[in-house]
Design an enzyme around this catalytic site. Structure first.
Site, short mmCIF file in Angstrom:
data_model
loop_
_atom_site.label_atom_id
_atom_site.label_comp_id
_atom_site.label_asym_id
_atom_site.label_seq_id
_atom_site.Cartn_x
_atom_site.Cartn_y
_atom_site.Cartn_z
N TRP A 87 0.84 -1.21 0.00
CA TRP A 87 0.00 0.00 0.00
C TRP A 87 0.87 1.25 0.00
O TRP A 87 0.49 2.27 -0.59
CB TRP A 87 -0.96 -0.02 1.19
CG TRP A 87 -1.83 -1.23 1.21
CD1 TRP A 87 -1.96 -2.15 2.22
CD2 TRP A 87 -2.69 -1.71 0.16
NE1 TRP A 87 -2.84 -3.14 1.88
CE2 TRP A 87 -3.30 -2.90 0.61
CE3 TRP A 87 -3.00 -1.24 -1.12
CZ2 TRP A 87 -4.20 -3.62 -0.17
CZ3 TRP A 87 -3.90 -1.97 -1.90
CH2 TRP A 87 -4.48 -3.14 -1.42
N ASP A 88 2.02 1.20 0.65
CA ASP A 88 2.95 2.33 0.59
C ASP A 88 3.41 2.59 -0.84
O ASP A 88 3.46 3.73 -1.30
CB ASP A 88 4.19 2.04 1.46
CG ASP A 88 4.00 2.44 2.90
OD1 ASP A 88 3.23 3.37 3.17
OD2 ASP A 88 4.63 1.82 3.78
N TYR A 89 3.77 1.52 -1.55
CA TYR A 89 4.25 1.69 -2.92
C TYR A 89 3.15 2.22 -3.84
O TYR A 89 3.38 3.09 -4.68
CB TYR A 89 4.80 0.37 -3.46
CG TYR A 89 6.21 0.10 -3.02
CD1 TYR A 89 7.25 0.98 -3.32
CD2 TYR A 89 6.53 -1.04 -2.29
CE1 TYR A 89 8.54 0.74 -2.91
CE2 TYR A 89 7.83 -1.30 -1.87
CZ TYR A 89 8.82 -0.40 -2.19
OH TYR A 89 10.12 -0.63 -1.77
#
Length: 411
Positions: free
Chosen positions: A164-166
């Protein structure tokens, strides 16, 4: 010639950890001048693991490559003014900020927009209301750990990739370019907030998984290494090597049946079980039976033979390998998307350290771009203040002496 389609664009990044820096790195590798602002001494992610034997963070240097690094005292009034001036500097390709700042009133959008009305400001958040969150907490909330892992497992299974960060980071770069396009046409600025929790919820919703849970009235069962909704699972060769085999399409299924010579067996199963294995749904429903039929074929062959026969038949498959195997393969025959970059050493006497990092995966006319150099913390403070704000050497020297900016790092 390496393409740099964003050359001339200047972005100020005041963000830590993964999402914001990924957005900035994506823009930087496409040619933008991304100025990374850190507090003197580094922020909370400056020495984050994994780290090199000499102490440099592989993580920080890799996510911030191709950027310029400025280290400024963010508590001092003069330091705040310097950063504000960098963010709101005039010019059609400036006035762009990416941040994940919480609680700094002087960096609030309305304060900055008062200095530059057409400011493009992309803010990464945990939750839309400003509460903190990280990939691993939002992933737990959207339900993925509960459907991951072995069938008999009861506890949730976390994953190690901050996906989700990426995705949020790539959404940051998309937001910047969309807002820039809008500003070019309308002259208007933009304040875009992007919450990690919204990215995760949107991700699982867009895959249809929330709709499925609502229709089921409960959770999807775990299936271990089986691909959900189709046929795909791991097999073990006679020498212990594991491979993952997938048959998503009718052609891939036909290739797998052909190479394993199991077509007649599966034909009989179709008749006996009233199934048509050309359909994904039936392959998924009978996945355990299919795997049981195929397993002896793999068990009777070593990896080399399995690889040769599957490739010849055009089966969709891959070998399970460790990251050390990837490193060895890259050393033997460099992988084009990867690059070996020398890290800037905080202690040159301990010798150089090489980091295996990545170029942008976007290939322009078939070519990967340069990865970009890994910066030293504060390496570009003086050049940034000179280039963007026009400060003289004497003014920069005074700021160093007063502790407003970091002294230049040792060469």
């Amino acid at each position: 010639m390496i393409r740099q389609p964003l050359a001339g664009l200047r972005v100020v990044e005041c963000a830590s950890f993964v999402a914001g820096p990924t957005g900035g790195m994506t823009l930087a590798q496409l040619g933008a001048d991304v100025i990374r602002i850190d507090p003197i001494g580094g922020g909370s992610d400056f020495q984050r693991w994994p780290v090199a034997p000499t102490g440099e963070s592989y993580y920080w240097t890799s996510l911030n490559k191709a950027k310029r690094s400025a280290a400024i005292n963010l508590r001092a009034a003069e330091g705040k003014e310097l950063v504000t001036a960098l963010i709101t500097a005039p010019g059609p390709e400036q006035g762009i900020l990416v941040d994940n700042v919480v609680g700094r009133r002087w960096m609030a959008n309305d304060v900055l927009a008062a200095r530059r009305a057409d400011l493009i400001h992309v803010r990464v958040q945990g939750y839309p209301d400003g509460r903190p969150a990280v990939d691993y907490t939002v992933n737990a909330e959207v339900g993925l750990p509960g459907i991951t892992g072995r069938e008999e497992g009861g506890a949730p299974v976390n994953h190690v990739l901050p996906a989700w960060d990426y995705i949020t980071g790539l959404s940051v770069s998309t937001a910047v370019l969309a807002a820039l396009r809008d500003r070019d046409r309308s002259g208007a600025g933009a304040f875009i907030e992007l919450a990690l929790s919204d990215v995760a919820l949107a991700g699982v919703a867009n895959m249809g998984w929330l709709s499925e849970a609502a229709a089921r009235g409960g959770e999807r069962p775990r299936h271990g290494n089986h691909v959900y909704g189709s046929f795909g699972v791991d097999f073990t060769c006679s020498d212990g090597v594991r491979v993952m085999v997938v048959a998503l399409t009718e052609g891939q299924w036909a290739a797998l049946c052909s190479v394993t010579k199991t077509g007649e067996v599966f034909g009989a199963l179709e008749t006996a079980l009233d199934a048509d294995l050309n359909f994904e749904a039936d392959r998924y429903r009978l996945r355990e039976t299919i795997a049981a039929v195929l397993r002896p074929w793999f068990a009777a062959r070593d990896y080399a033979q399995v690889a040769g026969e599957l490739d010849a038949a055009r089966v969709l498959w891959s070998r399970y390998q460790g990251m050390s195997d990837v490193v060895a393969a890259h050393a033997a025959n460099p992988l084009a998307v990867l690059a070996d970059v020398e890290l800037p050493a905080s202690d040159p006497s301990r010798g150089p350290v090489t980091s295996i990092t990545a170029r942008s995966p976007m290939r322009w006319d078939g070519e990967y771009g340069a990865p970009g150099d890994a910066p030293r913390l504060g390496q570009h403070t003086a050049s940034v203040l000179s280039d963007v704000l026009g400060l003289s050497d004497a003014e920069i020297g005074r700021l160093v002496d007063s502790g407003v900016i970091a002294a230049p790092p040792a060469a």
